[in-house]
Design a protein around this motif. Structure first.
Motif, PDB file in Angstrom:
ATOM      1  N   PHE A  34     -35.388  25.153   3.556  1.00  0.00           N
ATOM      2  CA  PHE A  34     -34.885  26.429   4.065  1.00  0.00           C
ATOM      3  C   PHE A  34     -34.592  26.410   5.561  1.00  0.00           C
ATOM      4  CE2 PHE A  34     -37.140  27.471   0.147  1.00  0.00           C
ATOM      5  CZ  PHE A  34     -36.172  28.230  -0.503  1.00  0.00           C
ATOM      6  N   ALA A  35     -34.518  25.212   6.151  1.00  0.00           N
ATOM      7  CA  ALA A  35     -34.194  25.116   7.574  1.00  0.00           C
ATOM      8  C   ALA A  35     -32.806  25.685   7.871  1.00  0.00           C
ATOM      9  CB  ALA A  35     -34.287  23.660   8.034  1.00  0.00           C
ATOM     10  N   TRP A  36     -31.903  25.596   6.897  1.00  0.00           N
ATOM     11  CA  TRP A  36     -30.538  26.097   7.107  1.00  0.00           C
ATOM     12  C   TRP A  36     -30.508  27.611   7.334  1.00  0.00           C
ATOM     13  CZ3 TRP A  36     -28.533  29.743   3.742  1.00  0.00           C
ATOM     14  CH2 TRP A  36     -29.161  29.878   2.498  1.00  0.00           C
ATOM     15  N   ASP A  50     -37.117  42.633   9.552  1.00  0.00           N
ATOM     16  CA  ASP A  50     -38.228  42.190  10.394  1.00  0.00           C
ATOM     17  C   ASP A  50     -38.905  40.957   9.803  1.00  0.00           C
ATOM     18  OD1 ASP A  50     -37.795  44.236  12.186  1.00  0.00           O
ATOM     19  OD2 ASP A  50     -39.223  45.596  11.213  1.00  0.00           O
ATOM     20  N   ARG A  51     -38.870  40.846   8.488  1.00  0.00           N
ATOM     21  CA  ARG A  51     -39.480  39.692   7.829  1.00  0.00           C
ATOM     22  C   ARG A  51     -38.491  38.545   7.695  1.00  0.00           C
ATOM     23  NH1 ARG A  51     -42.432  40.800   2.259  1.00  0.00           N
ATOM     24  NH2 ARG A  51     -43.627  42.088   3.706  1.00  0.00           N
ATOM     25  N   LEU A  52     -37.241  38.854   7.381  1.00  0.00           N
ATOM     26  CA  LEU A  52     -36.254  37.794   7.183  1.00  0.00           C
ATOM     27  C   LEU A  52     -34.866  38.250   7.604  1.00  0.00           C
ATOM     28  CD1 LEU A  52     -35.367  35.024   6.157  1.00  0.00           C
ATOM     29  CD2 LEU A  52     -35.186  36.003   3.859  1.00  0.00           C
ATOM     30  N   THR A  53     -34.336  37.607   8.625  1.00  0.00           N
ATOM     31  CA  THR A  53     -32.934  37.732   9.012  1.00  0.00           C
ATOM     32  C   THR A  53     -32.371  36.318   9.099  1.00  0.00           C
ATOM     33  OG1 THR A  53     -33.167  39.816  10.221  1.00  0.00           O
ATOM     34  CG2 THR A  53     -31.328  38.396  10.840  1.00  0.00           C
ATOM     35  N   TYR A  54     -31.361  36.041   8.307  1.00  0.00           N
ATOM     36  CA  TYR A  54     -30.729  34.726   8.349  1.00  0.00           C
ATOM     37  C   TYR A  54     -29.972  34.557   9.665  1.00  0.00           C
ATOM     38  CZ  TYR A  54     -31.438  34.566   3.263  1.00  0.00           C
ATOM     39  OH  TYR A  54     -31.979  34.557   2.004  1.00  0.00           O
ATOM     40  N   ARG A  55     -29.967  33.331  10.181  1.00  0.00           N
ATOM     41  CA  ARG A  55     -29.135  32.982  11.335  1.00  0.00           C
ATOM     42  C   ARG A  55     -28.454  31.662  10.998  1.00  0.00           C
ATOM     43  NH1 ARG A  55     -29.873  36.579  15.178  1.00  0.00           N
ATOM     44  NH2 ARG A  55     -31.814  37.817  15.147  1.00  0.00           N
ATOM     45  N   THR A  56     -27.175  31.757  10.707  1.00  0.00           N
ATOM     46  CA  THR A  56     -26.458  30.638  10.109  1.00  0.00           C
ATOM     47  C   THR A  56     -25.075  30.497  10.739  1.00  0.00           C
ATOM     48  OG1 THR A  56     -25.435  32.034   8.411  1.00  0.00           O
ATOM     49  CG2 THR A  56     -27.624  31.148   7.917  1.00  0.00           C
ATOM     50  N   SER A  57     -24.272  29.627  10.156  1.00  0.00           N
ATOM     51  CA  SER A  57     -22.858  29.564  10.514  1.00  0.00           C
ATOM     52  C   SER A  57     -22.142  30.783   9.950  1.00  0.00           C
ATOM     53  CB  SER A  57     -22.225  28.294   9.940  1.00  0.00           C
ATOM     54  OG  SER A  57     -22.182  28.374   8.523  1.00  0.00           O
ATOM     55  N   GLU A  58     -20.931  31.045  10.427  1.00  0.00           N
ATOM     56  CA  GLU A  58     -20.150  32.167   9.908  1.00  0.00           C
ATOM     57  C   GLU A  58     -19.808  31.955   8.439  1.00  0.00           C
ATOM     58  OE1 GLU A  58     -18.381  35.547   9.177  1.00  0.00           O
ATOM     59  OE2 GLU A  58     -19.415  35.138  11.060  1.00  0.00           O
ATOM     60  N   ALA A  59     -19.536  30.708   8.043  1.00  0.00           N
ATOM     61  CA  ALA A  59     -19.207  30.440   6.634  1.00  0.00           C
ATOM     62  C   ALA A  59     -20.385  30.780   5.727  1.00  0.00           C
ATOM     63  CB  ALA A  59     -18.807  28.979   6.469  1.00  0.00           C
ATOM     64  N   THR A  60     -21.586  30.378   6.118  1.00  0.00           N
ATOM     65  CA  THR A  60     -22.771  30.704   5.327  1.00  0.00           C
ATOM     66  C   THR A  60     -23.040  32.205   5.346  1.00  0.00           C
ATOM     67  OG1 THR A  60     -23.835  28.539   5.538  1.00  0.00           O
ATOM     68  CG2 THR A  60     -25.284  30.426   5.206  1.00  0.00           C
ATOM     69  N   ALA A  61     -22.810  32.853   6.498  1.00  0.00           N
ATOM     70  CA  ALA A  61     -23.027  34.302   6.591  1.00  0.00           C
ATOM     71  C   ALA A  61     -22.126  35.050   5.606  1.00  0.00           C
ATOM     72  CB  ALA A  61     -22.782  34.776   8.018  1.00  0.00           C
ATOM     73  N   ARG A  62     -20.878  34.623   5.455  1.00  0.00           N
ATOM     74  CA  ARG A  62     -19.976  35.262   4.491  1.00  0.00           C
ATOM     75  C   ARG A  62     -20.490  35.074   3.070  1.00  0.00           C
ATOM     76  NH1 ARG A  62     -15.907  33.079   7.889  1.00  0.00           N
ATOM     77  NH2 ARG A  62     -15.631  31.338   6.442  1.00  0.00           N
ATOM     78  N   TYR A  63     -20.977  33.882   2.789  1.00  0.00           N
ATOM     79  CA  TYR A  63     -21.554  33.573   1.478  1.00  0.00           C
ATOM     80  C   TYR A  63     -22.746  34.481   1.190  1.00  0.00           C
ATOM     81  CZ  TYR A  63     -24.518  30.629  -1.629  1.00  0.00           C
ATOM     82  OH  TYR A  63     -25.332  30.139  -2.618  1.00  0.00           O
ATOM     83  N   LEU A  64     -23.637  34.659   2.168  1.00  0.00           N
ATOM     84  CA  LEU A  64     -24.818  35.503   1.994  1.00  0.00           C
ATOM     85  C   LEU A  64     -24.449  36.970   1.854  1.00  0.00           C
ATOM     86  CD1 LEU A  64     -27.162  33.803   4.620  1.00  0.00           C
ATOM     87  CD2 LEU A  64     -27.368  33.666   2.128  1.00  0.00           C
ATOM     88  N   ARG A  65     -23.489  37.419   2.642  1.00  0.00           N
ATOM     89  CA  ARG A  65     -23.069  38.821   2.549  1.00  0.00           C
ATOM     90  C   ARG A  65     -22.486  39.115   1.174  1.00  0.00           C
ATOM     91  NH1 ARG A  65     -21.338  37.998   8.081  1.00  0.00           N
ATOM     92  NH2 ARG A  65     -19.216  37.579   7.342  1.00  0.00           N
ATOM     93  N   GLY A  66     -21.743  38.165   0.643  1.00  0.00           N
ATOM     94  CA  GLY A  66     -21.186  38.348  -0.698  1.00  0.00           C
ATOM     95  C   GLY A  66     -22.272  38.502  -1.743  1.00  0.00           C
ATOM     96  N   LEU A  67     -23.338  37.709  -1.613  1.00  0.00           N
ATOM     97  CA  LEU A  67     -24.466  37.836  -2.535  1.00  0.00           C
ATOM     98  C   LEU A  67     -25.139  39.195  -2.402  1.00  0.00           C
ATOM     99  CD1 LEU A  67     -26.104  34.308  -2.156  1.00  0.00           C
ATOM    100  CD2 LEU A  67     -25.140  35.242  -4.262  1.00  0.00           C
ATOM    101  N   GLN A  68     -25.376  39.621  -1.169  1.00  0.00           N
ATOM    102  CA  GLN A  68     -26.059  40.887  -0.933  1.00  0.00           C
ATOM    103  C   GLN A  68     -25.253  42.075  -1.456  1.00  0.00           C
ATOM    104  OE1 GLN A  68     -26.681  40.819   3.305  1.00  0.00           O
ATOM    105  NE2 GLN A  68     -28.561  39.622   3.166  1.00  0.00           N
ATOM    106  N   GLU A  69     -23.954  42.019  -1.283  1.00  0.00           N
ATOM    107  CA  GLU A  69     -23.102  43.157  -1.647  1.00  0.00           C
ATOM    108  C   GLU A  69     -22.970  43.332  -3.149  1.00  0.00           C
ATOM    109  OE1 GLU A  69     -19.547  42.156   0.405  1.00  0.00           O
ATOM    110  OE2 GLU A  69     -20.371  42.659   2.386  1.00  0.00           O
ATOM    111  N   THR A  70     -23.202  42.273  -3.918  1.00  0.00           N
ATOM    112  CA  THR A  70     -22.976  42.349  -5.364  1.00  0.00           C
ATOM    113  C   THR A  70     -24.256  42.313  -6.192  1.00  0.00           C
ATOM    114  OG1 THR A  70     -22.655  39.941  -5.492  1.00  0.00           O
ATOM    115  CG2 THR A  70     -20.693  41.298  -5.179  1.00  0.00           C
ATOM    116  N   LEU A  71     -25.406  42.083  -5.558  1.00  0.00           N
ATOM    117  CA  LEU A  71     -26.656  41.948  -6.301  1.00  0.00           C
ATOM    118  C   LEU A  71     -27.217  43.314  -6.688  1.00  0.00           C
ATOM    119  CD1 LEU A  71     -28.799  39.909  -7.301  1.00  0.00           C
ATOM    120  CD2 LEU A  71     -30.001  40.275  -5.137  1.00  0.00           C
TER     121      LEU A  71
END
Length: 209
Positions: A34-36, A50-71
């Motif tokens: 989970f280092a990424w 406060d417990r978990l905020t991802y800090r990633t590349s923009e490409a990964t951020a788009r991928y994560l936002r897509g997951l969050q928006e549809t889950l």
């Protein structure tokens, strides 16, 4: 399909090593797997920032936002629930969680949390999660629940966050699949992040024999 509602897909997402493990021997290796999640500069908050905020590349951020928006809901096994101490009653996704378990909830578990314990198997847990999620997606696992869903023909999509590390043993990403007949998937997308490659596969339609 619920009456008048198009159902979302059922998928799994897992951080996985090059040799196919979601944890190393003795539940080790999570720092590497989970280092990424904190390897970049683009912030993607979860439902509990406060417990978990991802800090990633923009490409990964788009991928994560897509997951969050549809889950819309999650299905997890009891081992994962126990390993995380039930996320202290609040899953990072902020959606209802269905826990597949033959054991009752912990004695001190608050009934007001958005967790439902299901004792009659993964198929029923997914059915209940889909009712709650409606047109949104249902995430399964990771862990043995994924193999159960795959055997039952209920898993539409695999999302593998492949990390460049070899763990040499541990828990396989598809633990417990055993002698299930070959199951075909089609590649949908490959996303390059920092320290991770996100690989999305969709279950291939069955063709007449």
């Amino acid at each position: 399909m619920l009456w008048g509602v198009t159902m979302g897909k059922v998928f799994t997402q897992a951080s996985v090593s090059l040799d196919g493990y979601i944890s190393g021997p003795g539940q080790s290796g999570f720092d590497k797997l989970f280092a990424w999640c904190t390897a970049g500069t683009v912030a993607t908050p979860t439902a509990d920032p406060d417990r978990l905020t991802y800090r990633t590349s923009e490409a990964t951020a788009r991928y994560l936002r897509g997951l969050q928006e549809t889950l819309g809901a999650c299905v997890v096994g009891r081992n994962l629930f126990d390993l995380t101490a039930g996320w202290d009653g609040r899953h990072p996704s902020g959606v209802p969680v269905f826990v597949v378990s033959h054991r009752p909830p912990p004695s001190d578990w608050a009934a007001t949390t958005p967790f439902t314990f299901v004792s009659d198997g993964v198929e029923n847990a997914i059915a209940r999660a889909r009712e709650v999620a409606g047109h949104r997606d249902v995430g399964v696992g990771p862990g043995g629940t994924v193999a159960d869903a795959l055997r039952a023909g209920l898993l539409d999509e695999l999302r593998m966050d492949v990390v460049p590390v070899v763990l040499g043993g541990g828990t396989p990403v598809l633990a417990g699949l055993n002698a299930t007949a070959p199951i075909g998937f089609e590649q949908v997308e490959v996303i390059e992040g920092i320290g991770v490659t996100h690989m999305i596969y969709r279950r291939a339609p069955q063709r007449p024999v």
